[in-house]
Scaffold this motif. Structure first.
Motif, short mmCIF file in Angstrom:
data_model
loop_
_atom_site.label_atom_id
_atom_site.label_comp_id
_atom_site.label_asym_id
_atom_site.label_seq_id
_atom_site.Cartn_x
_atom_site.Cartn_y
_atom_site.Cartn_z
N GLU A 10 36.04 4.32 27.41
CA GLU A 10 37.06 3.30 27.59
C GLU A 10 36.67 2.32 28.70
OE1 GLU A 10 39.41 2.29 25.88
OE2 GLU A 10 39.68 3.92 24.45
N GLU A 11 36.00 2.83 29.73
CA GLU A 11 35.52 1.94 30.79
C GLU A 11 34.46 0.99 30.24
OE1 GLU A 11 34.14 4.45 33.90
OE2 GLU A 11 36.16 5.03 34.57
N LEU A 12 33.59 1.51 29.37
CA LEU A 12 32.60 0.67 28.72
C LEU A 12 33.30 -0.40 27.89
CD1 LEU A 12 29.74 -0.06 27.69
CD2 LEU A 12 30.01 1.74 25.96
N ARG A 13 34.31 -0.01 27.13
CA ARG A 13 35.05 -0.96 26.31
C ARG A 13 35.68 -2.07 27.17
NH1 ARG A 13 37.03 -0.27 21.38
NH2 ARG A 13 36.99 2.02 21.52
N GLY A 14 36.26 -1.68 28.29
CA GLY A 14 36.89 -2.67 29.15
C GLY A 14 35.89 -3.67 29.70
N ALA A 15 34.73 -3.17 30.13
CA ALA A 15 33.70 -4.07 30.65
C ALA A 15 33.20 -5.02 29.56
CB ALA A 15 32.54 -3.25 31.21
N LEU A 16 33.03 -4.49 28.36
CA LEU A 16 32.57 -5.33 27.25
C LEU A 16 33.60 -6.39 26.89
CD1 LEU A 16 31.12 -2.52 24.96
CD2 LEU A 16 29.80 -4.27 26.16
N TYR A 62 11.80 5.26 26.76
CA TYR A 62 11.34 3.94 26.34
C TYR A 62 12.14 2.82 27.01
CZ TYR A 62 9.19 6.85 22.78
OH TYR A 62 8.46 7.83 22.12
N GLY A 63 12.79 3.14 28.12
CA GLY A 63 13.48 2.12 28.89
C GLY A 63 14.95 1.95 28.57
N GLY A 64 15.50 2.80 27.71
CA GLY A 64 16.91 2.68 27.33
C GLY A 64 17.81 3.63 28.10
N SER A 65 19.05 3.73 27.65
CA SER A 65 20.04 4.59 28.31
C SER A 65 20.25 5.91 27.59
CB SER A 65 21.38 3.85 28.42
OG SER A 65 21.24 2.65 29.15
N GLY A 66 19.79 6.00 26.34
CA GLY A 66 19.87 7.26 25.62
C GLY A 66 21.24 7.66 25.12
N PHE A 67 22.16 6.69 24.97
CA PHE A 67 23.49 7.02 24.45
C PHE A 67 23.43 7.16 22.93
CE2 PHE A 67 24.80 5.12 28.54
CZ PHE A 67 25.64 6.14 28.98
N GLY A 68 24.55 7.61 22.36
CA GLY A 68 24.58 7.87 20.93
C GLY A 68 25.33 6.80 20.16
N VAL A 69 25.64 7.14 18.91
CA VAL A 69 26.31 6.21 18.02
C VAL A 69 27.75 5.97 18.46
CG1 VAL A 69 26.96 5.76 15.61
CG2 VAL A 69 24.79 6.89 16.13
N ARG A 70 28.38 6.95 19.08
CA ARG A 70 29.75 6.76 19.57
C ARG A 70 29.84 5.55 20.51
NH1 ARG A 70 29.80 12.50 19.80
NH2 ARG A 70 31.55 13.47 18.69
N GLU A 71 28.89 5.46 21.43
CA GLU A 71 28.89 4.33 22.35
C GLU A 71 28.49 3.04 21.65
OE1 GLU A 71 29.03 7.98 24.48
OE2 GLU A 71 27.49 7.32 23.06
N LEU A 72 27.56 3.16 20.71
CA LEU A 72 27.10 1.98 19.99
C LEU A 72 28.24 1.34 19.21
CD1 LEU A 72 24.70 0.17 19.23
CD2 LEU A 72 24.22 1.75 17.35
N VAL A 73 29.09 2.14 18.57
CA VAL A 73 30.17 1.56 17.78
C VAL A 73 31.22 0.88 18.67
CG1 VAL A 73 29.86 3.15 15.84
CG2 VAL A 73 31.52 3.69 17.63
N ILE A 74 31.34 1.32 19.91
CA ILE A 74 32.25 0.63 20.83
C ILE A 74 31.74 -0.78 21.11
CG2 ILE A 74 33.13 0.61 23.21
CD1 ILE A 74 33.23 3.66 23.08
N VAL A 75 30.44 -0.89 21.33
CA VAL A 75 29.83 -2.20 21.55
C VAL A 75 30.06 -3.10 20.32
CG1 VAL A 75 27.68 -3.46 21.96
CG2 VAL A 75 28.08 -1.26 23.09
N LEU A 76 29.81 -2.56 19.16
CA LEU A 76 29.92 -3.35 17.94
C LEU A 76 31.37 -3.72 17.62
CD1 LEU A 76 27.27 -1.38 15.89
CD2 LEU A 76 27.05 -3.72 16.72
#
Length: 389
Positions: A10-16, A62-76
């Protein structure tokens, strides 16, 4: 299987939401719709450096954060809410997923860091006609003394007009294979002329890119013509089908999340307008017909949310069941978004059809994304096959 959103998410969602509200207001969306590249490089850089969005689902090695699809769908979902014009879906959801699924460690080490830090715009090219299934791929790759070369045409390539890296599905003697092509835009053509984008790395002689006319101008598509274009094999020859199938399942879930975000905004706009628009001395939201329409839209949106959460959790925790969850999410969310966007325009009345109002932008996105990666009927047929009906 956990279907609730965590406090950190939810914090990620708010920042986005704050970031996209600032960087993707309606006026900026309209400006980028009319531009040749379709995105703002400065914002793309900020997405990488300030929020780390391009590397969100890329492994840390490879320089990423290593999160999963749950976090990716919040971004999308948040991008879908703001109609963000950026090559994120092509780069992160399609290209980065395909590279990770290929299990080609050398290609991952060479190509993923550029995606993760935002210096590489990438895409995946597999469609050649109106069919979105992998069985429709007929483009060929041949091995020469100097390496692999590609011949043929790809169409409906997301952000194909500006990609620095193009992953291409093609047939070889051993079957469907995946290739990487370094981008060169200098030969590209579009309705506005040559695309003013400087490629970040490499070149590809014989590659011509043509921007396609689109219903939804917030999402650019291109046709790519290959004439003996040098390419690098990614993974094993003939081993691309499971790689691409998994990538398209993730893409279906990601697009469903985008659709959820747009549907929510369409509902919010309709409800707000119903509160302030008066007829016969009262808000139109007080009339039973409008109440019923808004209630039906709410049910559609919340059902879509459940489908997206289920599909994202399945991708992270039970990937063997992902094809079923992805087909269900894409089929349902496509119809839910289109229905909600259309109803929003009806509730707004004449103003909803005008160029100045945002409702028509969401309607066009709803219709285009309904067809992208296969219409709902395609995914329902696939779902029926997967569950043995």
């Amino acid at each position: 299987m956990r279907l609730v959103v965590t406090e950190e998410q939810e914090e990620l969602r708010g920042a986005l939401r704050r970031f996209f509200a600032d960087k993707s207001p309606g006026a900026e969306v309209r400006r980028l719709m009319e531009s040749a590249t379709g995105y703002e490089p400065a914002v793309w850089k900020q997405m990488a450096e300030q929020l780390g969005l391009q590397g969100l689902a890329v492994p840390e090695e490879y320089g990423g954060s290593g999160f999963g699809v749950r976090e990716l769908v919040i971004v999308l979902e948040e991008m879908g809410r703001a109609l963000v014009c950026a090559p994120y879906f092509a780069t992160v959801v399609l290209a980065a997923t395909a590279l990770q699924a290929s299990d080609d460690k050398t290609a991952q080490r060479d190509l993923l860091p550029g995606i993760a830090d935002g210096t590489t715009i990438a895409t995946l090219a597999w469609t050649e006609n109106e069919r979105w299934d992998l069985g429709a791929v007929v483009m060929t790759a041949r091995e020469t003394a100097d390496g692999w070369v590609l011949d043929g045409t790809k169409t409906y390539v997301l952000d194909g007009h500006i990609a620095d890296l193009v992953l291409v599905a093609a047939r070889t003697p051993l079957g469907l294979s995946l290739f990487a092509v370094d981008g060169d835009i200098t030969g590209s053509t579009s309705r506005g002329g040559t695309t003013p984008h400087t490629p970040r790395s490499g070149s590809a002689a014989g590659l011509t890119r043509t921007a396609l006319p689109v219903l939804d101008q917030t999402r650019k598509l291109a046709r790519l013509d290959f004439a003996a274009v040098p390419a690098r094999l990614v993974g094993t020859e003939g081993g691309a089908e499971p790689v691409l199938a998994h990538t398209l399942d993730i893409a279906a879930v990601g697009l469903a999340a985008e659709q959820l975000g747009g549907a929510q905004v369409s509902l919010d706009m309709a409800v707000e307008y119903a509160k302030v628009r008066h007829q016969f001395g009262r808000p139109i939201g007080g009339f039973q017909a409008i109440k019923h329409r808004c209630a039906d839209m709410f049910v559609q949106v919340e059902s879509a949310r459940s489908a997206v959460l289920q599909a994202a959790a399945t991708a992270d925790e039970d990937p063997g069941e992902l094809p079923v969850a992805a087909a269900l999410a894409k089929a349902f969310c496509s119809d839910a978004y289109f229905h909600t966007a259309a109803e929003s325009i009806q509730i707004h009345g004449g103003i909803g059809f005008t160029w100045e109002h945002d409702a028509h932008l969401y309607f066009k996105r709803a219709k285009s994304s309904q067809e992208l990666f296969g219409a709902p009927a395609h995914h329902r047929n696939r779902l029926a096959h997967l569950v043995g009906i």
